[in-house]
Structures are given as structure tokens and as C-alpha cells.
Design a protein around this motif. Structure first.
Motif, short mmCIF file in Angstrom:
data_model
loop_
_atom_site.label_atom_id
_atom_site.label_comp_id
_atom_site.label_asym_id
_atom_site.label_seq_id
_atom_site.Cartn_x
_atom_site.Cartn_y
_atom_site.Cartn_z
N LEU A 121 0.82 -1.22 0.00
CA LEU A 121 0.00 0.00 0.00
C LEU A 121 0.85 1.26 0.00
O LEU A 121 0.58 2.21 -0.73
CB LEU A 121 -0.93 0.01 1.22
CG LEU A 121 -2.16 -0.87 1.15
CD1 LEU A 121 -2.91 -0.83 2.48
CD2 LEU A 121 -3.08 -0.43 0.02
N PHE A 122 1.89 1.27 0.83
CA PHE A 122 2.74 2.46 0.90
C PHE A 122 3.64 2.57 -0.33
O PHE A 122 3.81 3.64 -0.89
CB PHE A 122 3.59 2.45 2.18
CG PHE A 122 2.81 2.84 3.40
CD1 PHE A 122 2.53 4.17 3.66
CD2 PHE A 122 2.36 1.88 4.28
CE1 PHE A 122 1.80 4.54 4.78
CE2 PHE A 122 1.63 2.23 5.40
CZ PHE A 122 1.35 3.56 5.65
N ALA A 123 4.19 1.45 -0.78
CA ALA A 123 5.11 1.47 -1.93
C ALA A 123 4.39 1.80 -3.23
O ALA A 123 5.01 2.38 -4.14
CB ALA A 123 5.82 0.13 -2.04
N ALA A 124 3.12 1.45 -3.33
CA ALA A 124 2.37 1.67 -4.58
C ALA A 124 2.33 3.13 -5.00
O ALA A 124 2.18 3.42 -6.18
CB ALA A 124 0.95 1.12 -4.44
N VAL A 131 -8.74 -11.06 9.49
CA VAL A 131 -9.16 -10.15 10.57
C VAL A 131 -7.94 -9.41 11.13
O VAL A 131 -7.96 -8.18 11.27
CB VAL A 131 -9.92 -10.92 11.67
CG1 VAL A 131 -10.13 -10.05 12.89
CG2 VAL A 131 -11.25 -11.43 11.14
N ALA A 132 -6.87 -10.15 11.41
CA ALA A 132 -5.66 -9.52 11.95
C ALA A 132 -5.08 -8.53 10.95
O ALA A 132 -4.69 -7.42 11.33
CB ALA A 132 -4.63 -10.59 12.31
N GLY A 133 -5.03 -8.91 9.67
CA GLY A 133 -4.50 -8.01 8.65
C GLY A 133 -5.32 -6.75 8.51
O GLY A 133 -4.78 -5.65 8.37
N THR A 134 -6.64 -6.90 8.56
CA THR A 134 -7.53 -5.73 8.47
C THR A 134 -7.29 -4.78 9.63
O THR A 134 -7.17 -3.56 9.45
CB THR A 134 -9.00 -6.17 8.44
OG1 THR A 134 -9.19 -7.01 7.29
CG2 THR A 134 -9.93 -4.98 8.37
N LEU A 135 -7.20 -5.33 10.83
CA LEU A 135 -6.97 -4.50 12.02
C LEU A 135 -5.60 -3.81 11.97
O LEU A 135 -5.46 -2.67 12.41
CB LEU A 135 -7.12 -5.33 13.29
CG LEU A 135 -8.53 -5.84 13.58
CD1 LEU A 135 -8.54 -6.75 14.81
CD2 LEU A 135 -9.50 -4.67 13.76
N MET A 136 -4.61 -4.51 11.40
CA MET A 136 -3.28 -3.91 11.31
C MET A 136 -3.22 -2.82 10.25
O MET A 136 -2.50 -1.83 10.40
CB MET A 136 -2.24 -5.00 11.02
CG MET A 136 -1.98 -5.92 12.20
SD MET A 136 -0.97 -7.36 11.79
CE MET A 136 0.50 -6.63 11.12
N LEU A 137 -3.98 -3.00 9.16
CA LEU A 137 -3.94 -2.02 8.07
C LEU A 137 -4.86 -0.83 8.28
O LEU A 137 -4.69 0.21 7.66
CB LEU A 137 -4.28 -2.70 6.74
CG LEU A 137 -3.23 -3.64 6.18
CD1 LEU A 137 -3.74 -4.32 4.93
CD2 LEU A 137 -1.94 -2.90 5.90
N LEU A 138 -5.84 -0.98 9.13
CA LEU A 138 -6.81 0.10 9.34
C LEU A 138 -6.16 1.43 9.70
O LEU A 138 -6.55 2.47 9.16
CB LEU A 138 -7.82 -0.33 10.41
CG LEU A 138 -9.20 0.29 10.33
CD1 LEU A 138 -9.79 0.15 8.93
CD2 LEU A 138 -10.13 -0.36 11.34
N PRO A 139 -5.14 1.45 10.57
CA PRO A 139 -4.49 2.74 10.86
C PRO A 139 -3.79 3.35 9.65
O PRO A 139 -3.56 4.56 9.61
CB PRO A 139 -3.47 2.40 11.94
CG PRO A 139 -3.94 1.14 12.54
CD PRO A 139 -4.65 0.39 11.46
N ALA A 140 -3.45 2.55 8.64
CA ALA A 140 -2.76 3.07 7.46
C ALA A 140 -3.70 3.87 6.55
O ALA A 140 -3.25 4.72 5.78
CB ALA A 140 -2.13 1.93 6.66
#
Length: 174
Positions: free
Chosen positions: A5-8, A108-117
Motif C-alpha cells: 500500500l505504501f510502496a504503490a 481479521v488480523a490483517g484488516t486491524l493492522m492495516l486500518l491505521p494506514a
């Protein structure tokens, strides 16, 4: 996914996809380092053939617009971190969990980790209430990611991380 997401925003799509498609190579390296599964000549040859094929598909587009060296190096964190995760998942698979449970936990874990991004990238979480073409595309993409997580979990459980990483070649072609 967070690295992507950041590199894109800084790496052309061809280069980003090419780097991420190197996942099976990193899985081979970490599987060998951690001695989690037997690496046969057949498996190694198949992965090298897949990397050559995906490179042949993606290299012309990747060479069109060179990226900033920092962001290019940063992008390599995506396949490296995924490879480590896949090898560890194969090694420490909880015996009482099925692939659907593991895939759901990862999602679920990935969604929660990416939400702040999301706010960092200038967006806001959630849909805007309508089913615009953009929202439909996001929903379809979310379903494909869920299916990919399930397939990777199923392949990891049945055949190990090396076999599961080869599914990435299918994603590249798609």
C-alpha cells in the motif's frame, strides 16, 4: 499488504508486481534456513521456472518507469515478510485449526493492522453508502483477497509453504 500500500504510491505497478512475485524465492531461502521442509530439485526447478516466466511477463512494464531506490528497496519487505510468515505458518500450524479458520484469522488480523494506514494514505475507512463502480471494485477485490488467503492456507496445510508460494504465480498472471 501494508508494504504494498505504501510502496504503490512510489513504485510503478510493473516493478511492484515483479518484486512481489519473487515470493517463492524468499520462501525457498527461509524454508532452507529454518529447515522446515524438504527441498527437492523438482520444487526448486519449478520455482525458478515460475520466476523466469513471471519476470518475462512483468519485466517490460517494470522497465518503463524507474522507481526511487529507497522505495524499490522498501518494496522487497513485502515478499520477505510474507515468506517468513508462510514458512512459520507451515512450521507452527495449530493442529486443531482448519484452513478456513486460519485464513479468517489472517484476514481479521490483517484488516486491524492495516486500518491505521488508511488515514495516513489520505482515505477513510468504510464505504460511502452507495454502490458506485469504485465501491463494487473494492468489494470484488476484498472477496478475491479472502479467497487467496483461504487457498494459501489450504495449500500451506496440505503441501507446505513452498507449494503454497507457487500459487503466487497464478496471482501474477491474474
Amino acid at each position: 499488504l501494508g508494504v504494498e500500500l505504501f510502496a504503490a504510491h512510489h513504485v510503478p505497478a510493473g516493478e511492484l508486481t515483479l518484486i512481489v512475485s519473487l515470493l517463492p524465492i524468499f520462501v525457498l531461502v527461509f524454508a532452507r534456513m529454518l529447515r522446515t521442509e524438504a527441498l527437492t530439485v523438482k520444487k526448486v526447478s519449478a520455482i525458478l521456472l515460475g520466476v523466469a516466466a513471471s519476470t518475462a511477463i512483468l519485466l517490460p512494464q517494470a522497465l518503463e518507469a524507474p522507481a526511487n531506490l529507497f522505495w524499490l528497496a522498501f518494496t522487497f519487505l513485502a515478499p520477505i515478510s510474507l515468506a517468513i510468515g508462510m514458512v512459520l505458518l507451515a512450521k507452527y500450524w495449530p493442529r486443531d485449526l482448519r484452513p478456513l479458520q486460519v485464513a479468517t484469522g489472517n484476514l481479521v488480523a490483517g484488516t486491524l493492522m492495516l486500518l491505521p494506514a488508511v488515514p495516513l494514505l489520505g482515505g477513510r475507512p468504510g464505504f460511502d453508502g452507495g454502490w458506485s463502480p469504485g465501491n463494487i471494485a473494492i468489494a470484488v477485490f476484498a472477496v478475491t483477497v479472502a479467497i487467496e488467503f483461504y487457498v494459501v492456507a489450504m495449500l500451506t496445510r496440505r503441501g507446505g509453504a513452498v507449494m503454497a508460494s507457487c500459487a503466487d504465480f497464478i496471482a501474477v498472471v491474474a
